[in-house]
Design a protein around this motif. Structure first.
Motif, PDB file in Angstrom:
ATOM      1  N   LEU A 174     -15.247   4.301  65.802  1.00 46.69           N
ATOM      2  CA  LEU A 174     -15.944   2.184  65.179  1.00 46.69           C
ATOM      3  C   LEU A 174     -15.978   2.490  63.627  1.00 46.69           C
ATOM      4  CD1 LEU A 174     -16.478   0.012  66.266  1.00 46.69           C
ATOM      5  CD2 LEU A 174     -18.569   0.969  66.536  1.00 46.69           C
ATOM      6  N   GLY A 175     -16.822   3.089  63.290  1.00 50.86           N
ATOM      7  CA  GLY A 175     -17.224   2.322  61.762  1.00 50.86           C
ATOM      8  C   GLY A 175     -15.830   2.809  60.330  1.00 50.86           C
ATOM      9  N   ALA A 176     -15.386   3.608  60.513  1.00 52.33           N
ATOM     10  CA  ALA A 176     -14.070   3.892  59.686  1.00 52.33           C
ATOM     11  C   ALA A 176     -13.153   3.230  59.847  1.00 52.33           C
ATOM     12  CB  ALA A 176     -13.566   5.091  60.015  1.00 52.33           C
ATOM     13  N   SER A 177     -13.250   2.824  62.142  1.00 54.97           N
ATOM     14  CA  SER A 177     -12.416   1.930  62.339  1.00 54.97           C
ATOM     15  C   SER A 177     -12.110  -0.272  61.652  1.00 54.97           C
ATOM     16  CB  SER A 177     -11.836   2.032  63.453  1.00 54.97           C
ATOM     17  OG  SER A 177     -11.239   3.029  63.857  1.00 54.97           O
ATOM     18  N   LEU A 178     -13.993  -0.070  61.353  1.00 57.89           N
ATOM     19  CA  LEU A 178     -14.024  -1.375  60.945  1.00 57.89           C
ATOM     20  C   LEU A 178     -13.425  -1.499  59.595  1.00 57.89           C
ATOM     21  CD1 LEU A 178     -16.938  -1.750  63.135  1.00 57.89           C
ATOM     22  CD2 LEU A 178     -15.109  -2.903  63.520  1.00 57.89           C
ATOM     23  N   SER A 179     -13.856  -0.076  58.796  1.00 56.04           N
ATOM     24  CA  SER A 179     -13.251  -0.003  57.038  1.00 56.04           C
ATOM     25  C   SER A 179     -12.607  -0.853  57.299  1.00 56.04           C
ATOM     26  CB  SER A 179     -14.339   0.795  56.660  1.00 56.04           C
ATOM     27  OG  SER A 179     -15.222   1.379  57.095  1.00 56.04           O
ATOM     28  N   LEU A 180     -11.077  -0.589  57.969  1.00 56.31           N
ATOM     29  CA  LEU A 180     -10.072  -0.664  57.972  1.00 56.31           C
ATOM     30  C   LEU A 180      -9.512  -1.312  57.876  1.00 56.31           C
ATOM     31  CD1 LEU A 180      -8.127   2.438  59.894  1.00 56.31           C
ATOM     32  CD2 LEU A 180      -7.617   2.059  57.586  1.00 56.31           C
TER      33      LEU A 180
ATOM     34  N   THR B  87     -16.854   4.181  53.155  1.00 55.24           N
ATOM     35  CA  THR B  87     -15.333   3.454  53.816  1.00 55.24           C
ATOM     36  C   THR B  87     -15.987   2.360  53.340  1.00 55.24           C
ATOM     37  OG1 THR B  87     -15.450   3.945  55.246  1.00 55.24           O
ATOM     38  CG2 THR B  87     -14.479   5.671  54.107  1.00 55.24           C
ATOM     39  N   PHE B  88     -15.964   1.927  53.829  1.00 48.85           N
ATOM     40  CA  PHE B  88     -16.991   0.424  53.403  1.00 48.85           C
ATOM     41  C   PHE B  88     -17.202  -0.390  52.709  1.00 48.85           C
ATOM     42  CE2 PHE B  88     -19.310  -3.857  53.533  1.00 48.85           C
ATOM     43  CZ  PHE B  88     -18.900  -4.066  54.847  1.00 48.85           C
ATOM     44  N   VAL B  89     -17.557   0.275  52.155  1.00 49.34           N
ATOM     45  CA  VAL B  89     -18.412  -0.107  50.349  1.00 49.34           C
ATOM     46  C   VAL B  89     -17.148   0.332  49.388  1.00 49.34           C
ATOM     47  CG1 VAL B  89     -19.325   0.295  48.121  1.00 49.34           C
ATOM     48  CG2 VAL B  89     -20.551   0.596  50.302  1.00 49.34           C
ATOM     49  N   ILE B  90     -16.563   1.381  49.287  1.00 43.28           N
ATOM     50  CA  ILE B  90     -15.114   1.624  49.064  1.00 43.28           C
ATOM     51  C   ILE B  90     -14.400   0.541  49.311  1.00 43.28           C
ATOM     52  CG2 ILE B  90     -13.555   3.320  48.187  1.00 43.28           C
ATOM     53  CD1 ILE B  90     -15.508   5.527  48.922  1.00 43.28           C
ATOM     54  N   THR B  91     -13.559   0.300  50.500  1.00 43.52           N
ATOM     55  CA  THR B  91     -12.660  -0.674  50.603  1.00 43.52           C
ATOM     56  C   THR B  91     -12.854  -1.868  50.250  1.00 43.52           C
ATOM     57  OG1 THR B  91     -12.541   0.012  52.709  1.00 43.52           O
ATOM     58  CG2 THR B  91     -11.655  -2.241  52.152  1.00 43.52           C
ATOM     59  N   VAL B  92     -14.433  -2.567  50.706  1.00 39.87           N
ATOM     60  CA  VAL B  92     -15.298  -4.009  49.549  1.00 39.87           C
ATOM     61  C   VAL B  92     -14.536  -3.831  47.856  1.00 39.87           C
ATOM     62  CG1 VAL B  92     -16.854  -5.304  48.582  1.00 39.87           C
ATOM     63  CG2 VAL B  92     -16.242  -4.740  51.802  1.00 39.87           C
ATOM     64  N   ALA B  93     -15.070  -3.084  47.467  1.00 34.83           N
ATOM     65  CA  ALA B  93     -14.782  -2.967  46.096  1.00 34.83           C
ATOM     66  C   ALA B  93     -13.520  -2.912  45.688  1.00 34.83           C
ATOM     67  CB  ALA B  93     -15.894  -1.424  45.622  1.00 34.83           C
ATOM     68  N   LEU B  94     -12.872  -1.369  45.970  1.00 36.44           N
ATOM     69  CA  LEU B  94     -11.142  -1.932  46.043  1.00 36.44           C
ATOM     70  C   LEU B  94     -10.582  -3.281  45.991  1.00 36.44           C
ATOM     71  CD1 LEU B  94      -9.670   1.855  46.536  1.00 36.44           C
ATOM     72  CD2 LEU B  94     -10.199   0.787  44.942  1.00 36.44           C
ATOM     73  N   SER B  95     -10.855  -3.797  47.028  1.00 38.28           N
ATOM     74  CA  SER B  95     -10.343  -5.275  47.279  1.00 38.28           C
ATOM     75  C   SER B  95     -10.691  -6.396  45.709  1.00 38.28           C
ATOM     76  CB  SER B  95     -10.550  -6.025  48.735  1.00 38.28           C
ATOM     77  OG  SER B  95     -10.211  -4.667  49.445  1.00 38.28           O
ATOM     78  N   VAL B  96     -12.432  -6.216  45.979  1.00 38.12           N
ATOM     79  CA  VAL B  96     -11.738  -7.061  45.036  1.00 38.12           C
ATOM     80  C   VAL B  96     -11.897  -6.746  43.438  1.00 38.12           C
ATOM     81  CG1 VAL B  96     -14.284  -7.801  43.529  1.00 38.12           C
ATOM     82  CG2 VAL B  96     -14.555  -7.629  46.080  1.00 38.12           C
ATOM     83  N   LEU B  97     -11.578  -5.314  43.401  1.00 35.01           N
ATOM     84  CA  LEU B  97     -10.318  -5.302  42.046  1.00 35.01           C
ATOM     85  C   LEU B  97      -9.423  -5.136  41.890  1.00 35.01           C
ATOM     86  CD1 LEU B  97     -13.351  -1.494  41.332  1.00 35.01           C
ATOM     87  CD2 LEU B  97     -12.773  -3.270  40.078  1.00 35.01           C
ATOM     88  N   VAL B  98      -8.374  -4.862  42.799  1.00 40.20           N
ATOM     89  CA  VAL B  98      -7.049  -5.304  43.009  1.00 40.20           C
ATOM     90  C   VAL B  98      -6.611  -5.284  44.200  1.00 40.20           C
ATOM     91  CG1 VAL B  98      -7.273  -2.605  41.682  1.00 40.20           C
ATOM     92  CG2 VAL B  98      -6.490  -2.945  44.050  1.00 40.20           C
TER      93      VAL B  98
END
Length: 436
Positions: free
Chosen positions: A190-196, A233-244
């Motif tokens: 669930l956590g990984a899917s919500l991160s996706l 993975t949620f933190v990385i997703t948000v960080a990458l989205s903010v950056l690129v």
């Protein structure tokens, strides 16, 4: 009498399937919504047994693919995926891998990948992103209800495979709390899917306040999974989205980053207390994942690794890992060999490498890139596997579409230079006396 009733049931099932294909073919948006609803709200143990067990999400994915009539431009990633498929089928034919391993590779990886490649021939990118965001937000809200009530309604569903239900239906405690898992059968899934889904939410064209509101709901649900993988993975997703992520404005990037800092100030102490109370359970879970790498010594180039139950190699007892291997790439190599696994790794690289190119990132490639660390700590399980490989296929489609468009601020191609150089506006104007 028994043969007649079986034939009637089979005929009725075939008629229902044909009707479903006709309806879904005429309503592409309904197809996508139905697929997402089954993905997020139908447990993996719900399905039918016709030979192997076919889960509901696999059946709906096949129906969705059948409704597609548009053509796609093939990419190198498709070639590597096809090579993986051929190797797996050949291994099964030669008795080098099990039926379960071959069926899992086809139904949980290849079929969702194909649907991800085709889905944009049916609906627009914006509609798809919004549908993912809304339905994932609903799944997150339901997970919060589960966390606060301690009741998972999906665990009460008994239709389908009893063996799968016995594995995935039981709830998981940690630190005195029940970990939210929704219909995904496991809190990590669930956590990984919500991160996706988070990357798709941030890529929609909604107002930033709407995005932040849904982002808070999803973040809270991931916190209640009590899964380190989901949080990372949620933190990385948000960080990458903010950056690129190209779709975000400067104001949206700043607000999202600020919201993330505030959320971290609230979440980190809470998570710290839970893992402190969990004590040896959480610590043992982390140590187990590191110890898994001792299994590398039994891998084969092709074909399944030997049964490790009771196996000791070079002083390492591997039997303790026989029940579960929480490492997606390692368990794939255990099932089909490390050579086919390398093909899958190349597919993933084809998916995420465009991120490093200016303007080359998209929501799907960001979502997959953020999941890479998690692949070393969780296997491809339940609907997470389906959603992951669907996103890989979608990322390949978006990457191909981006390559057909000129890069913003990029250098024109040679043909463009030639066209400009021969333009009458750029040729030297003739002098009054003619050329010399």
């Amino acid at each position: 009498m028994g043969d007649t009733s079986t034939a009637l049931i089979a005929l009725g099932g075939l008629a229902a399937a044909v009707t479903a294909v006709l309806v879904l073919r005429a309503a592409p948006r309904v197809t996508v919504v139905v697929w997402l609803l089954v993905l997020c709200f139908v447990p993996i143990w719900v399905g039918v047994s016709v030979g192997p067990f076919w889960s509901a999400i696999t059946l709906v994915t096949i129906l969705a693919i059948v409704t597609c009539s548009g053509s796609i431009e093939l990419s190198p990633a498709d070639g590597f995926m096809a090579a993986f498929f051929v190797l797996v089928i050949a291994q099964y034919a030669l008795g080098m891998t099990s039926l379960a391993g071959a069926v899992s590779a086809v139904t949980e990886w290849l079929i969702p990948y194909l649907w991800g490649r085709l889905v944009l021939t049916r609906v627009s990118q914006e509609f798809l992103f919004r549908a993912i965001a809304v339905i994932a937000g609903a799944a997150a809200a339901l997970a919060l209800v589960e966390a606060f009530t301690g009741t998972n309604l999906f665990a009460l569903v008994t239709f389908g495979s009893d063996s799968l239900a016995s594995v995935w239906a039981p709830l998981q405690p940690r630190g005195g709390l029940i970990r939210a898992e929704g219909a995904f059968g496991h809190s990590i899934a669930l956590g990984a899917s919500l991160s996706l889904a988070t990357a798709f939410l941030l890529a929609t064209k909604w107002r930033i306040l709407v995005k932040l509101a849904l982002l808070v709901v999803i973040a809270a649900a991931i916190v209640m999974t009590l899964s380190r993988i989901g949080l990372v993975t949620f933190v990385i997703t948000v960080a990458l989205s903010v950056l690129v992520l190209p779709a975000l404005s400067r104001g949206a990037r700043l607000l999202t980053a600020a919201a993330g800092i505030v959320a971290a100030a609230v979440i980190v102490p809470f998570i710290g207390r839970v893992f402190l109370e969990a004590g040896t359970e959480a610590g043992g879970s982390a140590d187990y994942r590191l110890d898994l790498f001792s299994v590398l010594q039994v891998l084969r180039p092709v074909g399944a690794a030997p049964d490790i139950t009771g196996l000791t190699v070079n002083g390492d007892y591997l039997g303790s890992f026989a029940r579960s291997i929480d490492n997606a790439l390692l368990v794939t190599a255990m099932r089909v060999g490390w050579a086919p696994t390398l093909l899958l790794i190349v597919v993933l690289l084809c998916t995420i490498l465009p991120i490093v190119r200016r303007g080359g990132a998209n929501a799907a490639s960001i979502a997959i890139a953020a999941q890479i660390p998690g692949l070393f700590a969780v296997a491809f399980i339940t609907q997470y596997s389906t959603f992951f490989w669907f996103t890989v296929g979608l990322a390949v489609s978006l990457n191909m579409a981006a390559r057909r468009q000129p890069e913003p601020g990029g250098i024109p191609q040679a043909s463009h230079f030639a066209e400009r150089l021969t333009s009458p506006a750029l040729l030297p104007a003739p002098t009054r006396g003619g050329s010399r």
